[in-house]
Design a protein around this motif. Structure first.
Motif, mmCIF file in Angstrom:
data_model
loop_
_atom_site.group_PDB
_atom_site.id
_atom_site.type_symbol
_atom_site.label_atom_id
_atom_site.label_comp_id
_atom_site.label_asym_id
_atom_site.label_seq_id
_atom_site.Cartn_x
_atom_site.Cartn_y
_atom_site.Cartn_z
ATOM 1 N N ASN A 153 -5.979 -3.295 7.754
ATOM 2 C CA ASN A 153 -7.445 -2.571 7.392
ATOM 3 C C ASN A 153 -8.343 -3.145 8.926
ATOM 4 O O ASN A 153 -8.816 -4.036 7.936
ATOM 5 N N LEU B 292 -11.985 -4.278 7.302
ATOM 6 C CA LEU B 292 -12.144 -4.951 6.631
ATOM 7 C C LEU B 292 -12.391 -6.304 7.083
ATOM 8 O O LEU B 292 -12.878 -7.442 7.513
ATOM 9 N N HIS B 293 -10.741 -6.115 8.001
ATOM 10 C CA HIS B 293 -10.806 -7.836 8.787
ATOM 11 C C HIS B 293 -11.906 -8.224 9.832
ATOM 12 O O HIS B 293 -12.359 -9.246 9.631
ATOM 13 N N THR C 19 -4.261 -5.725 4.047
ATOM 14 C CA THR C 19 -6.110 -6.566 4.616
ATOM 15 C C THR C 19 -5.332 -7.627 5.237
ATOM 16 O O THR C 19 -4.667 -8.735 4.436
ATOM 17 N N GLY D 145 -6.594 -4.098 -2.343
ATOM 18 C CA GLY D 145 -6.097 -3.958 -1.200
ATOM 19 C C GLY D 145 -4.237 -4.636 -1.698
ATOM 20 O O GLY D 145 -4.874 -5.574 -2.253
#
Length: 460
Positions: free
Chosen positions: A236, A239-240, A273, A305
């Motif tokens: 992901n 989102l990182h 995640t 996640g």
């Protein structure tokens, strides 16, 4: 019932770096799995339940220019050493996932060496993409070929070739049979052939129950890769990016928007995640305000996640790329710098020393325990409750209970009034039990210090 990987907290190891191996593989054997085994009690103490370790295939340098798919890199140890390592991980309750570098090979891989030697007569001409005998490379091969990322060191395999497909599928079968691994992380999955990955999913379903396929994907619609026909999950990166820039810019709207967008696209698929890994700068280096590491870490564990900790980041170490080198991101670390090993009733354990930012290590340990103790943090339905630039609260609801997670990226204390997701009557603060969370009607009143956060367990 969630699978082991849906419930997992991963610990990510880049072994060539952690162990301080030689940068180039000259064939000289090294022994490092004893060091890796010492980290197992530490990983368990963090509350992690799985290890992603790689690359492991025999290679020339950084590990992604594969020389032999069925041999552990001799700079780490032998196949037997790794087999014993996996056994010890499994005994400790840790699943093991390894890198699968299936998009490209190194130039010393047998098929590419044969191509260089026999050119048009090679039986492996069609193992590689766009081989052109009228071209050339900086290696003066007398032919050109498609590569990964512009690097001719990494020759792209033709995954539409049935022989290549079956060879790589057999590699997966080999690693399961020989080492009993629990999953594969597909390097450069965003450029792998879709039909190849569909076939790989069938192999995964055959070789072992709940065998996990994770794909390295950076941009795009993640559901194109992570779905019922192909991979179980992908990295992901969206989102990182939001986790650090949303704090640097005091903009929780960015994080909340990414969460809603990804849930809409990926539905029940749990994405992998992370806040840093072996390819990007350490989270502690990326944050303008180092105090933001606390709320960032809370979000890593509590958003929908599969959370992952990159080795060393629990100690808040720094690391950025310099002169296009990833070496600073992949350091050799001696665990004894941060902890002392001792024996407790025949079991080896670590006691942590005092060091700067030990509060983050303690937070990670606490979050790991909460993840194991409360299904809400795995299966709970996400619901946004409060959102401003500097404050963010959401729920993870499951049946007649829920977690309310609240974070504050402001330097000042925030007195938050949060709408309740259901008619709860009891509120308990889990990170700081001395904190008070007061339910008034259909609202929760909660005080969050600057650059901190809280998890509140709500029941009827």
């Amino acid at each position: 019932m969630a699978t082991w990987y849906e419930q997992a907290v991963f610990y990510h190891i880049y072994p060539l770096g952690l162990c301080g191996t030689s940068k180039q593989n000259t064939g000289i054997k090294e022994v490092h799995f004893d060091k890796l085994e010492e980290w197992i009690p530490h990983i368990k103490k963090l509350g992690c339940t799985a290890i992603y370790i790689g690359p492991l295939f025999e290679s020339v340098g950084h590990g992604y220019e594969t020389t032999d798919y069925k041999k552990v890199d001799c700079r780490l140890g032998t196949n037997e050493d790794f087999r014993k390592y996996v056994q010890k991980c499994h005994k400790a309750g840790l699943h093991v996932v390894v890198d699968g570098v299936f998009n490209h090979t190194g130039r010393e891989f047998f098929a590419f060496k044969d191509l260089r030697e026999h050119r048009e007569r090679s039986a492996y001409v069609n193992w590689y993409c766009n081989v052109n005998f009228n071209g050339n490379t900086e290696y003066n091969d007398g032919f050109s070929y498609e590569n990964w990322g512009g690097y001719n060191l990494l020759a792209k395999l033709n995954q539409r070739n049935p022989e290549v497909k079956e060879y790589l599928y057999d590699v997966v079968r080999f690693w399961v049979t020989e080492f009993d691994i629990d999953g594969i992380r597909l390097d450069a999955a965003d450029v792998l052939d879709f039909d190849f990955m569909k076939g790989l999913r069938k192999v995964a379903d055959e070789v072992k129950e709940d065998f996990w396929l994770l794909g390295e994907v950076i941009h795009g619609d993640y559901s194109r890769w992570a779905n019922q026909e192909m991979l179980h999950s992908v990295t992901n990166y969206e989102l990182h990016k939001g986790l650090y820039s949303g704090h640097n810019d005091h903009n929780y709207f960015e994080i909340a928007h990414s969460v809603k967008r990804l849930l809409d696209i990926c539905r029940d698929t749990r994405l992998y995640t992370f806040v840093d890994n072996h390819d990007v700068a350490r989270i502690y280096s990326k944050l303008n305000n180092k105090e933001h590491l606390y709320p960032v870490t809370i979000l890593l564990y509590t958003l929908y996640g599969i959370p992952s900790i990159y080795y060393g980041s629990e100690f808040s170490i720094e690391g950025v790329k310099e002169q296009n080198s990833d070496d600073n991101l992949r350091p050799c670390i001696d665990l004894r710098t941060y902890a002392q090993l001792f024996e407790n009733n025949g079991i080896m354990e670590w006691n942590y020393k005092e060091f700067p930012h030990k509060d983050i290590l303690e937070l990670i340990i606490k979050l790991g325990q909460l993840k194991q103790d409360y299904l809400e943090l795995t299966d709970g339905v996400y619901k946004e409750l409060l959102l401003t630039n500097r404050q963010f609260a959401f729920a993870r609801c499951l049946d007649n209970s829920c977690m309310i997670i609240a974070v504050n990226n402001d330097d000042n204390v925030s007195n938050m009034t949060i709408p309740m997701p259901f008619d709860g009557r009891k509120a308990v603060c889990l990170l700081n039990p001395e904190n008070q969370a007061i339910i008034k009607g259909n609202q929760l009143e909660l005080t969050i210090p600057g650059n901190r956060g809280e998890i509140v367990y709500i029941t009827k």
